[in-house]
Scaffold this motif. Sequence first.
Motif, PDB file in Angstrom:
ATOM      1  N   ASN A   1       0.706  -1.087   0.033  1.00  0.00           N
ATOM      2  CA  ASN A   1       0.031   0.107   0.102  1.00  0.00           C
ATOM      3  C   ASN A   1       0.892   1.059  -0.043  1.00  0.00           C
ATOM      4  OD1 ASN A   1      -1.848   2.162   0.617  1.00  0.00           O
ATOM      5  ND2 ASN A   1      -2.985   0.595   1.945  1.00  0.00           N
ATOM      6  N   THR A   2       0.802   1.994  -0.870  1.00  0.00           N
ATOM      7  CA  THR A   2       1.550   3.141  -1.114  1.00  0.00           C
ATOM      8  C   THR A   2       1.295   4.113  -0.072  1.00  0.00           C
ATOM      9  OG1 THR A   2       1.403   2.861  -3.379  1.00  0.00           O
ATOM     10  CG2 THR A   2       1.959   5.121  -2.900  1.00  0.00           C
ATOM     11  N   ASN A   3      -0.176   4.379   0.419  1.00  0.00           N
ATOM     12  CA  ASN A   3      -0.373   5.396   1.485  1.00  0.00           C
ATOM     13  C   ASN A   3       0.475   5.170   2.804  1.00  0.00           C
ATOM     14  OD1 ASN A   3      -1.475   7.698   2.477  1.00  0.00           O
ATOM     15  ND2 ASN A   3      -3.625   6.461   2.956  1.00  0.00           N
ATOM     16  N   SER A   4       0.358   3.688   3.217  1.00  0.00           N
ATOM     17  CA  SER A   4       0.939   3.396   4.284  1.00  0.00           C
ATOM     18  C   SER A   4       2.565   3.560   4.296  1.00  0.00           C
ATOM     19  CB  SER A   4       0.704   1.963   4.739  1.00  0.00           C
ATOM     20  OG  SER A   4       1.104   1.027   3.745  1.00  0.00           O
ATOM     21  N   ARG A   5       2.915   3.528   3.259  1.00  0.00           N
ATOM     22  CA  ARG A   5       4.490   3.673   2.888  1.00  0.00           C
ATOM     23  C   ARG A   5       4.762   5.047   3.214  1.00  0.00           C
ATOM     24  NH1 ARG A   5       7.569   0.492  -1.565  1.00  0.00           N
ATOM     25  NH2 ARG A   5       6.819  -1.195  -0.206  1.00  0.00           N
ATOM     26  N   LEU A   6       3.873   5.870   2.564  1.00  0.00           N
ATOM     27  CA  LEU A   6       4.351   7.352   2.541  1.00  0.00           C
ATOM     28  C   LEU A   6       4.304   7.869   4.253  1.00  0.00           C
ATOM     29  CD1 LEU A   6       2.412   8.750  -0.355  1.00  0.00           C
ATOM     30  CD2 LEU A   6       4.775   9.175   0.246  1.00  0.00           C
ATOM     31  N   VAL A   7       3.172   7.341   4.890  1.00  0.00           N
ATOM     32  CA  VAL A   7       2.884   7.631   6.233  1.00  0.00           C
ATOM     33  C   VAL A   7       4.304   7.171   7.251  1.00  0.00           C
ATOM     34  CG1 VAL A   7       1.612   6.977   8.328  1.00  0.00           C
ATOM     35  CG2 VAL A   7       0.507   7.683   6.267  1.00  0.00           C
ATOM     36  N   SER A   8       4.827   5.940   6.952  1.00  0.00           N
ATOM     37  CA  SER A   8       6.095   5.559   7.500  1.00  0.00           C
ATOM     38  C   SER A   8       7.083   6.264   7.330  1.00  0.00           C
ATOM     39  CB  SER A   8       6.187   4.088   7.463  1.00  0.00           C
ATOM     40  OG  SER A   8       6.031   3.569   6.179  1.00  0.00           O
ATOM     41  N   TYR A   9       7.358   6.615   5.964  1.00  0.00           N
ATOM     42  CA  TYR A   9       8.337   7.860   5.658  1.00  0.00           C
ATOM     43  C   TYR A   9       8.215   8.997   6.337  1.00  0.00           C
ATOM     44  CZ  TYR A   9       9.993   4.658   1.838  1.00  0.00           C
ATOM     45  OH  TYR A   9      10.451   3.675   1.112  1.00  0.00           O
ATOM     46  N   PHE A  10       6.941   9.618   6.674  1.00  0.00           N
ATOM     47  CA  PHE A  10       6.886  10.539   7.204  1.00  0.00           C
ATOM     48  C   PHE A  10       7.322  10.529   8.750  1.00  0.00           C
ATOM     49  CE2 PHE A  10       3.821  12.491  10.353  1.00  0.00           C
ATOM     50  CZ  PHE A  10       3.810  13.799  10.142  1.00  0.00           C
ATOM     51  N   TRP A  11       6.924   9.264   9.274  1.00  0.00           N
ATOM     52  CA  TRP A  11       7.236   8.964  10.775  1.00  0.00           C
ATOM     53  C   TRP A  11       8.769   9.230  10.942  1.00  0.00           C
ATOM     54  CZ3 TRP A  11       3.409   9.846  13.527  1.00  0.00           C
ATOM     55  CH2 TRP A  11       2.158   9.371  13.370  1.00  0.00           C
ATOM     56  N   ILE A  12       9.442   8.441   9.989  1.00  0.00           N
ATOM     57  CA  ILE A  12      10.796   8.626   9.937  1.00  0.00           C
ATOM     58  C   ILE A  12      11.538   9.974   9.859  1.00  0.00           C
ATOM     59  CG2 ILE A  12      13.058   7.536   8.875  1.00  0.00           C
ATOM     60  CD1 ILE A  12      11.336   4.887   8.567  1.00  0.00           C
ATOM     61  N   LEU A  13      10.986  10.670   8.669  1.00  0.00           N
ATOM     62  CA  LEU A  13      11.571  12.020   8.380  1.00  0.00           C
ATOM     63  C   LEU A  13      11.626  12.937   9.495  1.00  0.00           C
ATOM     64  CD1 LEU A  13      12.879  13.735   6.415  1.00  0.00           C
ATOM     65  CD2 LEU A  13      10.668  14.381   5.485  1.00  0.00           C
ATOM     66  N   SER A  14      10.136  12.993  10.174  1.00  0.00           N
ATOM     67  CA  SER A  14       9.708  13.753  11.201  1.00  0.00           C
ATOM     68  C   SER A  14      10.528  13.462  12.545  1.00  0.00           C
ATOM     69  CB  SER A  14       8.168  13.923  11.540  1.00  0.00           C
ATOM     70  OG  SER A  14       7.852  12.566  11.431  1.00  0.00           O
ATOM     71  N   THR A  15      10.590  12.131  12.793  1.00  0.00           N
ATOM     72  CA  THR A  15      11.724  11.824  13.946  1.00  0.00           C
ATOM     73  C   THR A  15      13.034  12.262  13.826  1.00  0.00           C
ATOM     74  OG1 THR A  15      10.332  10.022  14.537  1.00  0.00           O
ATOM     75  CG2 THR A  15      12.395   9.894  15.276  1.00  0.00           C
TER      76      THR A  15
END
Length: 150
Positions: A1-15
Amino acid sequence: NTNSRLVSYFWILSTLVWALASYVRSNGTFSSIWWMLIGIGQCCSYMYTAISAKRDDKGRIRAMTVKCATILCCHGILALAVAAPVFYHDKRGYRFHCMESNSSVFNKPEWCTQAEDSTKFSLYAHVQRKHWNVGLLRYYELKQMPNFIL
């Protein structure tokens, strides 16, 4: 799922961005509170979904509980990653200034003698307390009365 992959990249980048912020200023660690609040909110949402289901499916409730625990653990790790630079800075400062191999007993700074051990040491808290007069209710002095009147 592309949306969940984008969300996990968001978590990593914001961390990473918040960790850099807390490396520069210690009040960046307050950003880690957001990780815990988001995790608690997601956990409550999953638990509400599990409880509001009309069926008494114990397997489903158990799966939601495991998912909730996983979310809280992941968000706790993210929060620790955001706060880690401040702990690293304090440990490095304690090691450099207060360990016997780096300085003699007579040349140790004042903050070294105030900390019983390196786990309770905070260089930033010492500077705030000593030089900036920062602390709980320390601002409320008689000389600040004109500021309160305004």
